[in-house]
Enzyme design. Sequence first.
Site, PDB file in Angstrom:
ATOM      1  N   HIS A 201      -9.281  -2.133  -7.801  1.00 31.77           N
ATOM      2  CA  HIS A 201      -8.148  -2.954  -8.230  1.00 31.77           C
ATOM      3  C   HIS A 201      -8.427  -4.452  -8.149  1.00 31.77           C
ATOM      4  O   HIS A 201      -7.578  -5.255  -8.539  1.00 31.77           O
ATOM      5  CB  HIS A 201      -6.900  -2.619  -7.401  1.00 31.77           C
ATOM      6  CG  HIS A 201      -6.939  -3.215  -6.033  1.00 31.77           C
ATOM      7  ND1 HIS A 201      -7.791  -2.753  -5.048  1.00 31.77           N
ATOM      8  CD2 HIS A 201      -6.252  -4.255  -5.509  1.00 31.77           C
ATOM      9  CE1 HIS A 201      -7.616  -3.485  -3.958  1.00 31.77           C
ATOM     10  NE2 HIS A 201      -6.692  -4.409  -4.210  1.00 31.77           N
TER      11      HIS A 201
ATOM     12  N   HIS B  65      -7.231  -9.925  -9.291  1.00 34.84           N
ATOM     13  CA  HIS B  65      -6.465  -8.836  -8.681  1.00 34.84           C
ATOM     14  C   HIS B  65      -5.678  -8.164  -9.793  1.00 34.84           C
ATOM     15  O   HIS B  65      -4.807  -8.772 -10.411  1.00 34.84           O
ATOM     16  CB  HIS B  65      -5.538  -9.360  -7.594  1.00 34.84           C
ATOM     17  CG  HIS B  65      -4.949  -8.267  -6.768  1.00 34.84           C
ATOM     18  ND1 HIS B  65      -3.916  -7.457  -7.213  1.00 34.84           N
ATOM     19  CD2 HIS B  65      -5.270  -7.823  -5.534  1.00 34.84           C
ATOM     20  CE1 HIS B  65      -3.620  -6.577  -6.275  1.00 34.84           C
ATOM     21  NE2 HIS B  65      -4.423  -6.778  -5.245  1.00 34.84           N
TER      22      HIS B  65
END
Length: 154
Positions: A64, A79
């Site tokens: 992620h 992110h």
Amino acid sequence: MFSKLKKKKTIFSPMTGQLIPLATVKDPVFSQGMMGPGFAIEPTSGEIYSPVEGTVTNIFPTKHAISLKSKNGKEILLHIGIDTVALQGQGFDILTKENAKVTKETLLARVDRDYLKQQGKYDTLMVLFPEEQSLPINVEVKETVAQTALFDFE
């Protein structure tokens, strides 16, 4: 006698979408700048490119997040999504490796945006500068950006 001139580097939009101020992200960790200054993109596609010329320094095991170091030494954290660490890598296809040299043409990852939404997760991409106290980033909500030069930094 001669001063060393710092070369400015350009940050590019890593994906197609709507550029938004970090303060509007739906997670206080990001919106309050706890992970450093930056900006965010509400994506309209799932392809994520490098925002700089540099090196991939870390790919989180949960896929992620990706860390980069620009050619001039700036740390950048991409992110992907909000609370997406809980997906344990599902919905993310990482197309690079740690220590890989990258440019704005380097496709780093593909995100299954539909899967994230099915899991109740936002697919907002945060572009963060965790080692900086502040950056001259004054992001307004803009039209769609796609690998657009956003700003220069030293």
